[in-house]
Scaffold this motif. Structure first.
Motif, PDB file in Angstrom:
ATOM      1  N   THR A   1      13.644  10.473  -4.718  1.00  0.00           N
ATOM      2  CA  THR A   1      12.261  10.080  -5.018  1.00  0.00           C
ATOM      3  C   THR A   1      11.886  10.419  -6.452  1.00  0.00           C
ATOM      4  O   THR A   1      10.765  10.147  -6.873  1.00  0.00           O
ATOM      5  N   VAL A   2      12.795  11.054  -7.168  1.00  0.00           N
ATOM      6  CA  VAL A   2      12.611  11.385  -8.580  1.00  0.00           C
ATOM      7  C   VAL A   2      13.955  11.221  -9.270  1.00  0.00           C
ATOM      8  O   VAL A   2      14.994  11.235  -8.611  1.00  0.00           O
ATOM      9  N   PRO A   3      13.988  11.076 -10.599  1.00  0.00           N
ATOM     10  CA  PRO A   3      12.831  10.942 -11.472  1.00  0.00           C
ATOM     11  C   PRO A   3      12.537   9.475 -11.753  1.00  0.00           C
ATOM     12  O   PRO A   3      13.136   8.597 -11.124  1.00  0.00           O
TER      13      PRO A   3
ATOM     14  N   ALA B   1      10.626  -2.686  -0.030  1.00  0.00           N
ATOM     15  CA  ALA B   1      12.037  -3.010   0.237  1.00  0.00           C
ATOM     16  C   ALA B   1      12.869  -1.747   0.405  1.00  0.00           C
ATOM     17  O   ALA B   1      13.755  -1.686   1.272  1.00  0.00           O
ATOM     18  N   ASP B   2      12.582  -0.728  -0.403  1.00  0.00           N
ATOM     19  CA  ASP B   2      13.311   0.542  -0.273  1.00  0.00           C
ATOM     20  C   ASP B   2      13.046   1.187   1.084  1.00  0.00           C
ATOM     21  O   ASP B   2      13.957   1.742   1.712  1.00  0.00           O
ATOM     22  N   ALA B   3      11.785   1.138   1.529  1.00  0.00           N
ATOM     23  CA  ALA B   3      11.439   1.738   2.824  1.00  0.00           C
ATOM     24  C   ALA B   3      12.147   1.024   3.973  1.00  0.00           C
ATOM     25  O   ALA B   3      12.663   1.663   4.905  1.00  0.00           O
ATOM     26  N   ILE B   4      12.177  -0.307   3.915  1.00  0.00           N
ATOM     27  CA  ILE B   4      12.850  -1.083   4.961  1.00  0.00           C
ATOM     28  C   ILE B   4      14.352  -0.805   4.953  1.00  0.00           C
ATOM     29  O   ILE B   4      14.981  -0.610   6.006  1.00  0.00           O
ATOM     30  N   THR B   5      14.924  -0.772   3.755  1.00  0.00           N
ATOM     31  CA  THR B   5      16.363  -0.511   3.627  1.00  0.00           C
ATOM     32  C   THR B   5      16.717   0.860   4.187  1.00  0.00           C
ATOM     33  O   THR B   5      17.719   1.023   4.896  1.00  0.00           O
TER      34      THR B   5
ATOM     35  N   PHE C   1       0.864  -1.176   0.000  1.00  0.00           N
ATOM     36  CA  PHE C   1       0.000   0.000   0.000  1.00  0.00           C
ATOM     37  C   PHE C   1       0.902   1.227   0.000  1.00  0.00           C
ATOM     38  O   PHE C   1       1.382   1.671   1.044  1.00  0.00           O
ATOM     39  N   GLN C   2       1.163   1.745  -1.201  1.00  0.00           N
ATOM     40  CA  GLN C   2       2.173   2.780  -1.406  1.00  0.00           C
ATOM     41  C   GLN C   2       2.034   3.999  -0.503  1.00  0.00           C
ATOM     42  O   GLN C   2       3.040   4.514   0.003  1.00  0.00           O
ATOM     43  N   PRO C   3       0.823   4.534  -0.259  1.00  0.00           N
ATOM     44  CA  PRO C   3       0.737   5.758   0.551  1.00  0.00           C
ATOM     45  C   PRO C   3       1.288   5.623   1.967  1.00  0.00           C
ATOM     46  O   PRO C   3       1.630   6.631   2.590  1.00  0.00           O
ATOM     47  N   LEU C   4       1.369   4.384   2.480  1.00  0.00           N
ATOM     48  CA  LEU C   4       1.847   4.207   3.853  1.00  0.00           C
ATOM     49  C   LEU C   4       3.336   3.897   3.942  1.00  0.00           C
ATOM     50  O   LEU C   4       3.878   3.790   5.052  1.00  0.00           O
ATOM     51  N   LEU C   5       4.015   3.767   2.816  1.00  0.00           N
ATOM     52  CA  LEU C   5       5.433   3.396   2.856  1.00  0.00           C
ATOM     53  C   LEU C   5       6.291   4.377   3.650  1.00  0.00           C
ATOM     54  O   LEU C   5       7.184   3.949   4.389  1.00  0.00           O
ATOM     55  N   PRO C   6       6.074   5.711   3.540  1.00  0.00           N
ATOM     56  CA  PRO C   6       6.897   6.609   4.357  1.00  0.00           C
ATOM     57  C   PRO C   6       6.769   6.357   5.852  1.00  0.00           C
ATOM     58  O   PRO C   6       7.742   6.564   6.602  1.00  0.00           O
ATOM     59  N   GLU C   7       5.602   5.883   6.303  1.00  0.00           N
ATOM     60  CA  GLU C   7       5.422   5.644   7.734  1.00  0.00           C
ATOM     61  C   GLU C   7       6.195   4.418   8.214  1.00  0.00           C
ATOM     62  O   GLU C   7       6.401   4.244   9.414  1.00  0.00           O
ATOM     63  N   VAL C   8       6.614   3.563   7.266  1.00  0.00           N
ATOM     64  CA  VAL C   8       7.476   2.444   7.642  1.00  0.00           C
ATOM     65  C   VAL C   8       8.816   2.968   8.134  1.00  0.00           C
ATOM     66  O   VAL C   8       9.443   2.389   9.032  1.00  0.00           O
ATOM     67  N   ILE C   9       9.276   4.082   7.575  1.00  0.00           N
ATOM     68  CA  ILE C   9      10.574   4.646   7.961  1.00  0.00           C
ATOM     69  C   ILE C   9      10.585   4.998   9.448  1.00  0.00           C
ATOM     70  O   ILE C   9      11.510   4.633  10.182  1.00  0.00           O
TER      71      ILE C   9
END
Length: 555
Positions: free
Chosen positions: A268-270, A138-142, A48-56
């Protein structure tokens, strides 16, 4: 060309919002025995992409953002593979090999392409090697693990200069992802600081680099200015009108020449088209005009209003990889659906409906959705929201952000878990556990016993091998006979021809005694021979010699 009697076969490429929701709608709306659905994805879950930042920051658990695809699609066939190519003329999809080194071929009656985009660091030297992307779970966890490791190192570091370097965090891109990532990085360190007595927030530096004149260009200007004010109050630096030019292991270099010493650079871009999408665009010769009048290849697959790929009645494109036209308004230029989750989920519903209508000989319906609004979390219980033109900021926007995304999570169980995570986040401090996700690299040592085969004739050429110890024989099956071609010893290389020529193995390698080999993954091997010219010439000479001698000692 592939044609099938009985149920029509729909193959869907991509396990994101667009792909999974298209499959779900097809299974839900189809009549019994009308279709079969095959979905190809690199993962067995939908993040669920919108919540990925909250994994950080740890506001939600790692598993809370991922839903098993098999739970969402109990009637579909799931293939955990990478898409290699699409043959639209023969209605065939080629996927990578699994544990058995054989390519997977999927024929289809209808194909849905929902592969999204991939990171693009072209023209930015060093970013591919030293910048951390932020595209998936995986990027968020890393990134979370990396920041925790940074804090562990900084807490014990005696050199002030090196501590400043460690505690400098740079994020490129001031859209939704970039703003939320920098906010959550700050939130993680701010909340964990009590566990690190030698780290002071005043010595931490947070930098957001954005090429435009304000952050969050997706929402109204006043919301962008509010977000900027909130971030600056936390001593987050915002560099507007700046771009990242290059990166080294210890610095981020801006286009104006400024160098920022850091060990944490997030981009986060591009983005650019998925390689399969890019290949399709090249094959079809689709181009678009640049502002200066030049032509260049399109970056998204052109769709009709029915979501069919232009020129094809059996190929459909949805999600970030598709250029979906919106109904034109009087006096306005043609607009296209933006690459957002809310548009992807609506495109999925429309696509599924039109596929079934096409099968039944019914008339389809053009995609018509202009978006409800946009929301962003700024951390620290602050947010911005623009719903149907109404602007909301602060705590109410943050609450709305959470309620909307909680409602969009698939399944009651997932909603309950995330809700509990947020409740506990109010009451208890978040954990600061660094997960050691050690993976075997592209180069590894392997052991084989006498009689075992390293690979067999006809297998996919995905690795090159160097014989460290032992002996192996090269065999080929021809006309129901087995021919012994050669015997290899310590120091010999084999398997290079299939990798160089992207061809199947033309021989079998079997061990004559216990053997140790160095196994090099194809992409790593390509990098080695590209960067080390002498090695590349030597390998190609060996392959050519074997080919000329009709030895082909494999492949």
């Amino acid at each position: 060309m592939y044609k099938q009697s009985g149920p029509k076969r729909v193959v869907i490429l991509g396990g994101g919002f667009a792909g999974v929701y298209t499959a779900r709608q097809l299974l839900k709306k189809a009549r019994p025995g009308e279709i079969t659905v095959d979905l190809v994805s690199m993962d067995n879950f939908m993040a669920f992409q919108p919540l990925l930042p909250e994994v950080i920051s740890g506001s939600v658990g790692i598993a809370d953002t991922a839903t098993p695809i098999r739970q969402i699609l109990p009637g579909a066939t799931i293939h955990l593979r990478e898409v290699e190519s699409v043959d639209v003329e023969n209605r065939r999809v080629i996927c990578s090999a699994g544990f058995q080194p054989h390519l997977l071929e999927l024929n289809y009656d209808h194909l849905v392409i929902a592969l999204g985009n991939v990171c693009n660091f072209q023209g930015m030297t060093g970013l591919a090697e030293h910048a951390m992307p932020f595209k998936n779970l995986a990027d968020a966890i890393t990134l979370r693990n990396h920041i925790i490791r940074i804090m562990e190192e900084a807490d014990c570091e005696k050199s002030e200069a090196f501590r400043r370097e460690l505690l400098t965090f740079v994020v490129g891109g001031g859209g939704f992802s970039g703003v939320e990532v920098i906010a959550q990085i700050h939130g993680l360190i701010w909340r964990a600081r009590r566990n690190y007595p030698n780290i002071n927030m005043d010595e931490c530096r947070f930098i957001l680099v954005h090429s435009q004149d304000r952050i969050l260009p997706e929402v109204a200007a006043k919301l962008g200015h509010y977000a900027e004010k909130q971030l600056r109050k936390r001593n987050i630096e915002i560099l507007l009108g700046c771009r990242l030019r290059s990166a080294t292991p210890r610095s981020a270099i801006l286009a104006d020449g400024r160098e920022i010493r850091t060990r944490t650079l997030v981009s986060t871009v591009p983005s650019q088209p998925h390689p399969v999408v890019e290949a399709l665009i090249r094959q079809q010769g689709w181009q678009q005009s640049t502002p200066d009048g030049r032509k260049r290849p399109m970056v998204r697959l052109p769709d009709t209003p029915m979501l069919q790929m232009e020129g094809f009645s059996d190929v459909w494109a949805v999600g970030d990889c598709a250029q979906v036209p919106l109904p034109m308004k009087a006096g306005q230029a043609q607009a296209y659906a933006p690459p957002t989750a809310q548009h992807a989920s609506r495109e999925a519903v429309s696509c599924a409906r039109n596929i079934l209508a096409d099968m039944r000989g019914e008339k389809g319906k053009a995609f018509n959705f202009f978006g409800i609004g946009a929301l962003a979390s700024l951390g620290r219980r602050r947010g911005v929201a623009q719903i149907l033109g109404v602007c909301i900021s602060g705590f109410p926007a943050w609450v709305l952000w959470r309620l909307v995304h909680l409602g969009k999570l698939p399944g009651i169980y997932r909603k309950f878990r995330v809700g509990l995570s947020w409740l506990f986040d109010f009451i208890f401090p978040s954990d600061i556990i660094q997960l050691s996700l050690k993976q075997s690299g592209g180069i590894r040592q392997e052991h084989y016993e006498t009689g075992e085969t390293v690979f067999e004739q006809g297998d996919v050429g995905d690795r090159v091998y160097v014989l460290i110890k032992g002996e192996v024989e090269v065999m080929r099956h021809e006309n129901d006979q087995v021919c012994r071609l050669a015997q290899l010893h310590s120091g010999d290389i084999f398997g290079e021809m299939a990798v160089l020529h992207r061809a199947p193995r033309n021989a079998t390698i079997r061990c004559l005694e216990p053997s140790e080999v160095l196994s090099i993954e194809r992409h790593q091997f390509d990098t080695l021979i590209h960067c080390l010219n002498d090695l590349g010439r030597s390998v190609r000479a060996t392959a050519e010699s074997r080919s000329n001698c009709n030895d082909k000692t494999d492949v």
